[in-house]
Design a protein around this motif. Structure first.
Motif, PDB file in Angstrom:
ATOM      1  N   MET A  35      85.249  13.131 -14.576  1.00 14.78           N
ATOM      2  CA  MET A  35      84.305  11.239 -14.950  1.00 14.78           C
ATOM      3  C   MET A  35      83.413  11.626 -14.335  1.00 14.78           C
ATOM      4  O   MET A  35      82.767  10.991 -15.460  1.00 14.78           O
ATOM      5  N   VAL A  36      82.338  12.384 -13.131  1.00 14.36           N
ATOM      6  CA  VAL A  36      81.269  12.362 -12.932  1.00 14.36           C
ATOM      7  C   VAL A  36      80.451  13.028 -14.787  1.00 14.36           C
ATOM      8  O   VAL A  36      79.616  12.337 -14.859  1.00 14.36           O
ATOM      9  N   LEU A  37      80.973  14.101 -14.622  1.00 12.49           N
ATOM     10  CA  LEU A  37      80.231  14.675 -15.836  1.00 12.49           C
ATOM     11  C   LEU A  37      80.417  13.945 -17.209  1.00 12.49           C
ATOM     12  O   LEU A  37      79.187  13.833 -18.189  1.00 12.49           O
ATOM     13  N   ILE A  38      81.176  12.637 -17.084  1.00 17.22           N
ATOM     14  CA  ILE A  38      80.871  12.407 -19.253  1.00 17.22           C
ATOM     15  C   ILE A  38      80.598  10.893 -18.279  1.00 17.22           C
ATOM     16  O   ILE A  38      79.527  10.833 -19.295  1.00 17.22           O
ATOM     17  N   LYS A  39      80.123  10.489 -17.185  1.00 19.76           N
ATOM     18  CA  LYS A  39      79.305   9.350 -17.329  1.00 19.76           C
ATOM     19  C   LYS A  39      77.350   9.907 -16.772  1.00 19.76           C
ATOM     20  O   LYS A  39      76.523   9.726 -18.225  1.00 19.76           O
ATOM     21  N   ILE A  40      77.123  11.173 -16.776  1.00 20.17           N
ATOM     22  CA  ILE A  40      76.149  11.599 -17.009  1.00 20.17           C
ATOM     23  C   ILE A  40      75.907  12.515 -18.280  1.00 20.17           C
ATOM     24  O   ILE A  40      74.833  12.125 -18.472  1.00 20.17           O
ATOM     25  N   GLN A  41      77.039  12.884 -19.217  1.00 23.38           N
ATOM     26  CA  GLN A  41      76.859  13.173 -20.410  1.00 23.38           C
ATOM     27  C   GLN A  41      76.484  11.582 -21.158  1.00 23.38           C
ATOM     28  O   GLN A  41      75.413  11.605 -22.130  1.00 23.38           O
ATOM     29  N   LYS A  42      76.624  10.634 -21.563  1.00 22.10           N
ATOM     30  CA  LYS A  42      76.246   9.582 -21.370  1.00 22.10           C
ATOM     31  C   LYS A  42      75.004   8.683 -20.973  1.00 22.10           C
ATOM     32  O   LYS A  42      74.348   8.649 -22.856  1.00 22.10           O
ATOM     33  N   ALA A  43      74.955   8.975 -20.226  1.00 20.78           N
ATOM     34  CA  ALA A  43      73.516   8.845 -19.451  1.00 20.78           C
ATOM     35  C   ALA A  43      72.159   9.907 -20.722  1.00 20.78           C
ATOM     36  O   ALA A  43      71.359   9.227 -20.845  1.00 20.78           O
ATOM     37  N   PHE A  44      72.741  10.982 -20.489  1.00 24.21           N
ATOM     38  CA  PHE A  44      72.276  11.856 -21.416  1.00 24.21           C
ATOM     39  C   PHE A  44      71.735  11.250 -22.989  1.00 24.21           C
ATOM     40  O   PHE A  44      71.013  11.514 -23.397  1.00 24.21           O
ATOM     41  N   GLU A  45      73.009  10.904 -22.874  1.00 20.21           N
ATOM     42  CA  GLU A  45      72.893  10.321 -24.788  1.00 20.21           C
ATOM     43  C   GLU A  45      72.188   8.695 -24.853  1.00 20.21           C
ATOM     44  O   GLU A  45      70.766   8.928 -26.060  1.00 20.21           O
ATOM     45  N   ILE A  46      72.367   8.120 -24.510  1.00 14.37           N
ATOM     46  CA  ILE A  46      71.290   7.206 -24.389  1.00 14.37           C
ATOM     47  C   ILE A  46      69.555   7.536 -23.895  1.00 14.37           C
ATOM     48  O   ILE A  46      68.877   7.181 -24.930  1.00 14.37           O
ATOM     49  N   LEU A  47      69.355   8.130 -23.092  1.00 14.26           N
ATOM     50  CA  LEU A  47      68.149   8.735 -22.590  1.00 14.26           C
ATOM     51  C   LEU A  47      67.190   9.770 -23.710  1.00 14.26           C
ATOM     52  O   LEU A  47      66.461   9.493 -23.792  1.00 14.26           O
ATOM     53  N   GLY A  48      68.156  10.150 -24.510  1.00 17.21           N
ATOM     54  CA  GLY A  48      68.080  11.468 -25.281  1.00 17.21           C
ATOM     55  C   GLY A  48      68.072  10.959 -26.723  1.00 17.21           C
ATOM     56  O   GLY A  48      67.455  11.958 -27.002  1.00 17.21           O
ATOM     57  N   LYS A  49      68.176   9.692 -26.803  1.00 18.26           N
ATOM     58  CA  LYS A  49      68.040   9.386 -28.453  1.00 18.26           C
ATOM     59  C   LYS A  49      67.047   8.657 -29.081  1.00 18.26           C
ATOM     60  O   LYS A  49      66.213   9.000 -27.839  1.00 18.26           O
ATOM     61  N   LYS A  50      66.476   9.980 -29.696  1.00 19.83           N
ATOM     62  CA  LYS A  50      65.218   9.557 -29.819  1.00 19.83           C
ATOM     63  C   LYS A  50      64.164   8.643 -29.979  1.00 19.83           C
ATOM     64  O   LYS A  50      64.345   7.318 -30.113  1.00 19.83           O
ATOM     65  N   TRP A  51      63.329   7.981 -28.995  1.00 14.28           N
ATOM     66  CA  TRP A  51      62.315   7.234 -28.634  1.00 14.28           C
ATOM     67  C   TRP A  51      62.307   6.308 -27.765  1.00 14.28           C
ATOM     68  O   TRP A  51      62.357   6.184 -26.977  1.00 14.28           O
TER      69      TRP A  51
ATOM     70  N   LEU B  85      68.416  -0.943 -26.034  1.00 18.98           N
ATOM     71  CA  LEU B  85      68.331  -0.810 -25.107  1.00 18.98           C
ATOM     72  C   LEU B  85      68.651  -2.035 -24.706  1.00 18.98           C
ATOM     73  O   LEU B  85      69.197  -2.472 -23.358  1.00 18.98           O
ATOM     74  N   GLU B  86      68.664  -3.240 -25.234  1.00 20.50           N
ATOM     75  CA  GLU B  86      69.119  -5.034 -24.879  1.00 20.50           C
ATOM     76  C   GLU B  86      70.383  -4.958 -24.580  1.00 20.50           C
ATOM     77  O   GLU B  86      70.810  -5.592 -23.502  1.00 20.50           O
ATOM     78  N   ARG B  87      71.219  -3.583 -25.202  1.00 18.36           N
ATOM     79  CA  ARG B  87      72.305  -3.964 -25.288  1.00 18.36           C
ATOM     80  C   ARG B  87      73.696  -3.930 -24.494  1.00 18.36           C
ATOM     81  O   ARG B  87      73.771  -3.784 -24.115  1.00 18.36           O
ATOM     82  N   LEU B  88      72.716  -2.749 -24.150  1.00 10.28           N
ATOM     83  CA  LEU B  88      72.928  -1.564 -23.201  1.00 10.28           C
ATOM     84  C   LEU B  88      72.362  -2.400 -21.200  1.00 10.28           C
ATOM     85  O   LEU B  88      73.468  -1.540 -20.854  1.00 10.28           O
ATOM     86  N   GLN B  89      71.789  -3.402 -21.383  1.00 14.35           N
ATOM     87  CA  GLN B  89      71.304  -4.305 -20.387  1.00 14.35           C
ATOM     88  C   GLN B  89      70.151  -3.249 -19.889  1.00 14.35           C
ATOM     89  O   GLN B  89      70.376  -3.363 -18.492  1.00 14.35           O
ATOM     90  N   LEU B  90      69.616  -2.723 -20.414  1.00 17.12           N
ATOM     91  CA  LEU B  90      68.351  -2.095 -19.699  1.00 17.12           C
ATOM     92  C   LEU B  90      67.295  -2.623 -19.701  1.00 17.12           C
ATOM     93  O   LEU B  90      66.265  -2.446 -19.387  1.00 17.12           O
ATOM     94  N   VAL B  91      66.785  -3.631 -21.403  1.00 19.76           N
ATOM     95  CA  VAL B  91      66.321  -3.728 -21.890  1.00 19.76           C
ATOM     96  C   VAL B  91      66.306  -5.578 -21.621  1.00 19.76           C
ATOM     97  O   VAL B  91      67.339  -5.789 -22.235  1.00 19.76           O
ATOM     98  N   LYS B  92      65.241  -6.431 -21.353  1.00 22.24           N
ATOM     99  CA  LYS B  92      65.517  -8.021 -22.033  1.00 22.24           C
ATOM    100  C   LYS B  92      64.573  -8.571 -22.598  1.00 22.24           C
ATOM    101  O   LYS B  92      63.018  -7.691 -22.457  1.00 22.24           O
ATOM    102  N   ARG B  93      64.479  -8.956 -23.977  1.00 14.65           N
ATOM    103  CA  ARG B  93      63.466  -9.870 -24.742  1.00 14.65           C
ATOM    104  C   ARG B  93      63.418 -11.263 -23.674  1.00 14.65           C
ATOM    105  O   ARG B  93      64.252 -11.675 -23.849  1.00 14.65           O
TER     106      ARG B  93
END
Length: 98
Positions: free
Chosen positions: A1-17, A54-62
Motif C-alpha cells: 500500500m505504501v509503495l502505491i502511494k509513493i508511486q502516485k506521488a512520483f507520478e504527480i511530482l514527476g509529470k513534466k513541469w 495541481l489545483e484539482r489535486l489540492q496542491l495549488v490554490k487559485r
C-alpha cells in the motif's frame, strides 16, 4: 500500500513541469505571468494545464481578486506547502550532484 502511494506521488511530482511549478510557488503566491517568467521554457498552454491539475489535486490554490483589472494569483495550499522540506532536499541534492 505504501509503495502505491509513493508511486502516485512520483507520478504527480514527476509529470513534466509540475515539480518546477510547485517549486516556484514555494516562496510567495504568483501570477500566471510571473510563473512563466521563472520557467521560460514552459508554454502558456502547458502551464495552464499543470495549474489546473495541481489545483484539482489540492496542491495549488487559485485566488481571484475582483478589482479592475481582475488579479489572479496562485499559491500553495497547506498540502502543497508540506512538500517544501522534500523539495529543498532535492534542491540541495541537485546543487551537489548535477
Amino acid at each position: 500500500m505504501v509503495l502505491i502511494k509513493i508511486q502516485k506521488a512520483f507520478e504527480i511530482l514527476g509529470k513534466k513541469w509540475s515539480g518546477l511549478v510547485l517549486y516556484t510557488l514555494l516562496e510567495d503566491p504568483m501570477r500566471f505571468t510571473d510563473i512563466r517568467r521563472n520557467i521560460p521554457e514552459l508554454s502558456d498552454r502547458v502551464l495552464a494545464e499543470r495549474l489546473k491539475e495541481l489545483e484539482r489535486l489540492q496542491l495549488v490554490k487559485r485566488n481571484v481578486y475582483t478589482r479592475i483589472p481582475v488579479k489572479v494569483e496562485y499559491e500553495l495550499t497547506k498540502k502543497g506547502k508540506e512538500l517544501e522540506k522534500s523539495m529543498r532536499e532535492i534542491e540541495i541534492w541537485a546543487e551537489d550532484n548535477l
